[in-house]
Write a protein that holds these residues in place. Structure first.
Motif, PDB file in Angstrom:
ATOM      1  N   LYS A   1       0.828  -1.209   0.000  1.00 29.99           N
ATOM      2  CA  LYS A   1       0.000   0.000   0.000  1.00 29.99           C
ATOM      3  C   LYS A   1       0.857   1.253   0.000  1.00 29.99           C
ATOM      4  CE  LYS A   1      -3.859   2.178   2.468  1.00 29.99           C
ATOM      5  NZ  LYS A   1      -4.775   2.056   3.646  1.00 29.99           N
ATOM      6  N   ASP A   2       1.949   1.243   0.777  1.00 28.59           N
ATOM      7  CA  ASP A   2       2.833   2.410   0.845  1.00 28.59           C
ATOM      8  C   ASP A   2       3.416   2.756  -0.517  1.00 28.59           C
ATOM      9  OD1 ASP A   2       2.385   2.498   3.575  1.00 28.59           O
ATOM     10  OD2 ASP A   2       4.183   1.334   4.063  1.00 28.59           O
ATOM     11  N   LEU A   3       3.716   1.717  -1.303  1.00 32.95           N
ATOM     12  CA  LEU A   3       4.304   1.927  -2.629  1.00 32.95           C
ATOM     13  C   LEU A   3       3.267   2.086  -3.729  1.00 32.95           C
ATOM     14  CD1 LEU A   3       7.220  -0.684  -2.448  1.00 32.95           C
ATOM     15  CD2 LEU A   3       7.427   1.811  -2.398  1.00 32.95           C
ATOM     16  N   GLY A   4       1.995   1.936  -3.382  1.00 33.43           N
ATOM     17  CA  GLY A   4       0.933   2.073  -4.380  1.00 33.43           C
ATOM     18  C   GLY A   4       0.926   0.960  -5.408  1.00 33.43           C
ATOM     19  N   LEU A   5       1.346  -0.246  -4.997  1.00 30.17           N
ATOM     20  CA  LEU A   5       1.405  -1.373  -5.929  1.00 30.17           C
ATOM     21  C   LEU A   5       0.039  -2.056  -6.022  1.00 30.17           C
ATOM     22  CD1 LEU A   5       4.768  -2.998  -4.778  1.00 30.17           C
ATOM     23  CD2 LEU A   5       4.407  -1.464  -6.725  1.00 30.17           C
ATOM     24  N   THR A   6      -0.281  -2.536  -7.199  1.00 27.54           N
ATOM     25  CA  THR A   6      -1.477  -3.349  -7.408  1.00 27.54           C
ATOM     26  C   THR A   6      -1.018  -4.745  -7.793  1.00 27.54           C
ATOM     27  OG1 THR A   6      -2.739  -1.433  -8.179  1.00 27.54           O
ATOM     28  CG2 THR A   6      -3.617  -3.612  -8.706  1.00 27.54           C
ATOM     29  N   LEU A   7      -1.234  -5.694  -6.900  1.00 28.51           N
ATOM     30  CA  LEU A   7      -0.728  -7.039  -7.109  1.00 28.51           C
ATOM     31  C   LEU A   7      -1.874  -8.041  -7.242  1.00 28.51           C
ATOM     32  CD1 LEU A   7       2.152  -7.167  -4.457  1.00 28.51           C
ATOM     33  CD2 LEU A   7       2.278  -6.462  -6.846  1.00 28.51           C
ATOM     34  N   PRO A   8      -1.673  -9.077  -8.056  1.00 26.17           N
ATOM     35  CA  PRO A   8      -2.663 -10.159  -8.102  1.00 26.17           C
ATOM     36  C   PRO A   8      -2.749 -10.864  -6.756  1.00 26.17           C
ATOM     37  CG  PRO A   8      -1.073 -10.316  -9.912  1.00 26.17           C
ATOM     38  CD  PRO A   8      -0.538  -9.309  -8.945  1.00 26.17           C
ATOM     39  N   GLN A   9      -3.846 -11.598  -6.576  1.00 27.12           N
ATOM     40  CA  GLN A   9      -4.022 -12.366  -5.343  1.00 27.12           C
ATOM     41  C   GLN A   9      -4.056 -13.860  -5.640  1.00 27.12           C
ATOM     42  OE1 GLN A   9      -6.806 -11.089  -2.241  1.00 27.12           O
ATOM     43  NE2 GLN A   9      -7.332  -9.328  -3.493  1.00 27.12           N
ATOM     44  N   VAL A  10      -3.508 -14.631  -4.721  1.00 21.57           N
ATOM     45  CA  VAL A  10      -3.660 -16.084  -4.757  1.00 21.57           C
ATOM     46  C   VAL A  10      -4.931 -16.436  -3.999  1.00 21.57           C
ATOM     47  CG1 VAL A  10      -2.624 -18.306  -4.193  1.00 21.57           C
ATOM     48  CG2 VAL A  10      -1.169 -16.366  -4.753  1.00 21.57           C
ATOM     49  N   ILE A  11      -5.749 -17.279  -4.586  1.00 29.23           N
ATOM     50  CA  ILE A  11      -6.974 -17.698  -3.909  1.00 29.23           C
ATOM     51  C   ILE A  11      -6.618 -18.679  -2.790  1.00 29.23           C
ATOM     52  CG2 ILE A  11      -9.213 -18.822  -4.179  1.00 29.23           C
ATOM     53  CD1 ILE A  11      -9.143 -17.998  -7.118  1.00 29.23           C
ATOM     54  N   THR A  12      -7.066 -18.381  -1.595  1.00 33.74           N
ATOM     55  CA  THR A  12      -6.840 -19.248  -0.442  1.00 33.74           C
ATOM     56  C   THR A  12      -8.165 -19.849   0.023  1.00 33.74           C
ATOM     57  OG1 THR A  12      -7.161 -17.429   1.123  1.00 33.74           O
ATOM     58  CG2 THR A  12      -4.916 -17.790   0.291  1.00 33.74           C
ATOM     59  N   GLU A  13      -8.080 -20.880   0.839  1.00 33.90           N
ATOM     60  CA  GLU A  13      -9.297 -21.499   1.356  1.00 33.90           C
ATOM     61  C   GLU A  13     -10.090 -20.518   2.208  1.00 33.90           C
ATOM     62  OE1 GLU A  13     -10.578 -25.231   4.183  1.00 33.90           O
ATOM     63  OE2 GLU A  13      -8.965 -25.533   2.727  1.00 33.90           O
ATOM     64  N   THR A  14      -9.400 -19.655   2.936  1.00 35.12           N
ATOM     65  CA  THR A  14     -10.087 -18.649   3.744  1.00 35.12           C
ATOM     66  C   THR A  14     -10.898 -17.711   2.855  1.00 35.12           C
ATOM     67  OG1 THR A  14      -8.375 -18.715   5.443  1.00 35.12           O
ATOM     68  CG2 THR A  14      -9.766 -16.752   5.378  1.00 35.12           C
ATOM     69  N   LEU A  15     -10.299 -17.280   1.756  1.00 38.43           N
ATOM     70  CA  LEU A  15     -11.013 -16.406   0.824  1.00 38.43           C
ATOM     71  C   LEU A  15     -12.217 -17.120   0.229  1.00 38.43           C
ATOM     72  CD1 LEU A  15     -11.115 -13.705  -0.704  1.00 38.43           C
ATOM     73  CD2 LEU A  15      -9.562 -14.695  -2.406  1.00 38.43           C
ATOM     74  N   VAL A  16     -12.065 -18.392  -0.073  1.00 41.88           N
ATOM     75  CA  VAL A  16     -13.171 -19.166  -0.640  1.00 41.88           C
ATOM     76  C   VAL A  16     -14.299 -19.321   0.377  1.00 41.88           C
ATOM     77  CG1 VAL A  16     -13.835 -21.430  -1.549  1.00 41.88           C
ATOM     78  CG2 VAL A  16     -11.683 -20.371  -2.269  1.00 41.88           C
ATOM     79  N   THR A  17     -13.935 -19.609   1.608  1.00 37.93           N
ATOM     80  CA  THR A  17     -14.947 -19.753   2.658  1.00 37.93           C
ATOM     81  C   THR A  17     -15.775 -18.480   2.793  1.00 37.93           C
ATOM     82  OG1 THR A  17     -13.538 -21.312   3.867  1.00 37.93           O
ATOM     83  CG2 THR A  17     -15.299 -20.230   5.112  1.00 37.93           C
ATOM     84  N   ASP A  18     -15.113 -17.341   2.673  1.00 39.27           N
ATOM     85  CA  ASP A  18     -15.821 -16.063   2.752  1.00 39.27           C
ATOM     86  C   ASP A  18     -16.640 -15.779   1.491  1.00 39.27           C
ATOM     87  OD1 ASP A  18     -14.735 -15.618   5.242  1.00 39.27           O
ATOM     88  OD2 ASP A  18     -13.064 -14.397   4.495  1.00 39.27           O
ATOM     89  N   SER A  19     -16.320 -16.459   0.394  1.00 40.99           N
ATOM     90  CA  SER A  19     -16.960 -16.166  -0.892  1.00 40.99           C
ATOM     91  C   SER A  19     -18.172 -17.040  -1.189  1.00 40.99           C
ATOM     92  CB  SER A  19     -15.934 -16.326  -2.032  1.00 40.99           C
ATOM     93  OG  SER A  19     -14.859 -15.419  -1.888  1.00 40.99           O
ATOM     94  N   VAL A  20     -18.221 -18.240  -0.613  1.00 41.99           N
ATOM     95  CA  VAL A  20     -19.358 -19.129  -0.854  1.00 41.99           C
ATOM     96  C   VAL A  20     -20.619 -18.511  -0.264  1.00 41.99           C
ATOM     97  CG1 VAL A  20     -20.352 -21.381  -0.303  1.00 41.99           C
ATOM     98  CG2 VAL A  20     -17.940 -21.211  -0.927  1.00 41.99           C
TER      99      VAL A  20
END
Length: 516
Positions: free
Chosen positions: A220-239
């Motif tokens: 965030k400090d550098l203003g970078l936009t990076l791709p994300q790796v899908i994790t099980e936690t992210l999936v649990t929040d997405s279902v």
């Protein structure tokens, strides 16, 4: 979890050193310490470890690993692959410490090559600290020869790569000639994009990202936009979450629009996947000539037989479909639809008839819409494209090889330009949004390399959309669960034996765990 490339990691490292004040030599010490933790967790001190190190920062990490393992009592030898006088900076500092302590090392030259081969043969663990993330282009000697020698033991001994397997491009995943085939890659701060692109997945083995005191807040400090790796936690929040007192009307009504005389099974696989991913109702709209076959194989769906011409949807089928459209929460079009005379006109007519429902476009529906992308952009609802590399190539007028060489870039550009959510399928699927967000699915299996697998995925996406998930959440959850279902079913049936209906069953098993 975010993904980084070479440039982003250089910026973050430099920021940590220059702004936060943590010296590079300390970061190198931290990196080596984390590698040692991974080795100690898996191997006893009686293990014989051979560390093969270059002269750059990756080699510097290796010097720390070698020193710390010696201190812990491991039977260890450090093999330095470059002349000591070529080393500089932080790596030289750590090598000098190692040498000043008179710890065991051998410098690789023509007289010691056979000794190194003998050491590899005797070692339990080989540590790859040769080249790191700076690789671009073919490898010079002696790196190619050493890596070739290491790879003779791939699958026979444990090979641990530091940060990235030497020879793999950290940005593209491309391997020009040769790269280390790691058992495990221990990487720093974030996994690298090359882990998931082109040749990368064949070389990284199991991977783990570890902390070396470069804070993730620097992104965030550098203003970078990076791709994300899908994790099980992210999936649990997405279902989509289930209302405990819900009913079939609560969980969405999905329309699957597809099928032809050539492809009866495809829309059935989509419909079954939608139903078993939680949809309250699924209607399958097919050409009326294949309706008896479809209904016999899939009695749990509702049906909307539509007029056909020679086994394909006829021109008037859209107008007959129109009165029913408002009841559907999501529409999936394409599975088994095939290419047919007048198909482009039919797709254009369908797109102008729809209102605002989420629309999932797959298979030959993508082909039929390839010349109407401006209409797609003007559609008032969310549009989701799910092409494989060949279909993507037709959409962007490139070859499949060109698509594979720039999966993230092409997916991101197309999604932004045409205002669609894109799932570019493949061994490591890429998801891109119109806003520029990118996700990579770290799972995937050759068990999915069969006709019908993509139709199952389409049904899942439509199901989650129909249950109220946002397009990104639907794509994240569906792609991950679909891939994990393939992996787990392959444990039972082997990758040879997993079919589309096995995937549907596997999806139910995954949801039993993730959907809790």
């Amino acid at each position: 979890m975010l993904l980084a490339g070479q440039r982003e990691m250089q910026l973050m490292d430099q920021y940590t050193m220059d702004v936060l004040g943590l010296p590079g030599v300390v970061l190198m010490e931290n990196a080596g310490a984390r590698i040692v933790e991974e080795i100690v967790a898996s191997f006893g001190v009686n293990s014989h470890v051979l560390v093969l190190a270059g002269g750059g920062n990756n080699g510097g990490d290796g010097f720390v690993v070698a020193r710390r393992l010696c201190d812990l009592g491991f039977d260890l030898l450090l093999c330095l692959v470059v002349p000591p006088e070529r080393m500089k900076g932080d790596a030289k500092i750590h090598f000098d410490v190692y040498k000043n302590r008179q710890l065991p090392f051998v410098y690789l030259n023509e007289h010691t090559l056979e000794r190194v081969r003998s050491e590899m043969n005797q070692a339990d663990v080989l540590v790859d600290a040769l080249l790191g993330t700076g690789v671009c282009g073919p490898l010079r000697e002696p790196f190619g020869s050493i890596i070739s020698m290491m790879n003779e033991y791939a699958g026979k001994k444990v090979i641990i790569s530091i940060d990235i397997p030497s020879g793999v491009n950290s940005d593209s995943g491309r391997v020009e000639g040769i790269a280390v085939k790691a058992t495990k890659t221990v990487t720093f701060v974030f996994p690298k994009r090359g882990f998931f692109l082109q040749d990368g997945p064949r070389y990284v083995g199991e991977w783990k990202a570890v902390d070396i005191s470069v804070p993730s807040s620097i992104v965030k400090d550098l203003g970078l936009t990076l791709p994300q790796v899908i994790t099980e936690t992210l999936v649990t929040d997405s279902v989509p979450k289930r209302a405990k007192h819900g009913h079939k009307g609560t969980f969405g009504h999905v329309l699957v629009l597809g099928g032809s005389k050539f492809y009866v099974g495809a829309p059935i696989f989509s419909a079954k996947a939608a139903l078993h991913s939680g949809s309250g109702l699924v209607t399958l709209a097919v050409p009326e000539s294949i309706y008896p076959m479809a209904a016999a194989q899939n009695p749990e769906s509702l049906y909307l037989p539509l007029p056909d011409a020679n086994g394909h949807f006829s021109e008037e089928s859209v107008s007959l479909l129109q009165p029913s459209l408002e009841q559907f929460k999501c529409i999936a079009v394409g599975p088994g639809i095939s290419r047919f005379p007048g198909g482009e006109v039919w797709m254009k007519s369908l797109l102008t008839t729809l209102t605002t429902q989420p629309l999932v476009v797959d298979a030959d529906a993508l082909y039929l819409l390839r010349n109407e992308l401006e209409m797609v952009r003007q559609y008032k609802g969310n549009v989701i494209f799910t092409p494989h590399p060949g279909e993507m190539a037709r959409l962007v007028n490139k070859t499949a090889k060109e698509v594979e060489e720039d999966r993230i870039g092409i997916a991101k550009t197309f999604a932004k330009e045409h205002g669609v959510y894109l799932l570019l399928k493949g061994h490591r699927s890429v998801i891109a949004s119109p806003d520029g967000d990118v996700y990579i699915n770290p799972h995937g299996h050759d068990a999915l390399g069969k006709g019908g697998s993509g139709d199952v995925l389409t049904g899942m996406i439509a199901s989650f959309l129909g249950q109220g998930a946002s397009p990104i959440k639907a794509l994240v959850a569906a792609s991950y669960i679909h891939a994990r279902a393939g992996e787990e079913k392959a444990r039972v049936f082997s990758s040879y034996g997993v079919g589309p209906l096995d995937l549907v069953d596997g999806i139910r098993e995954q949801l039993r765990v993730i959907g809790k």
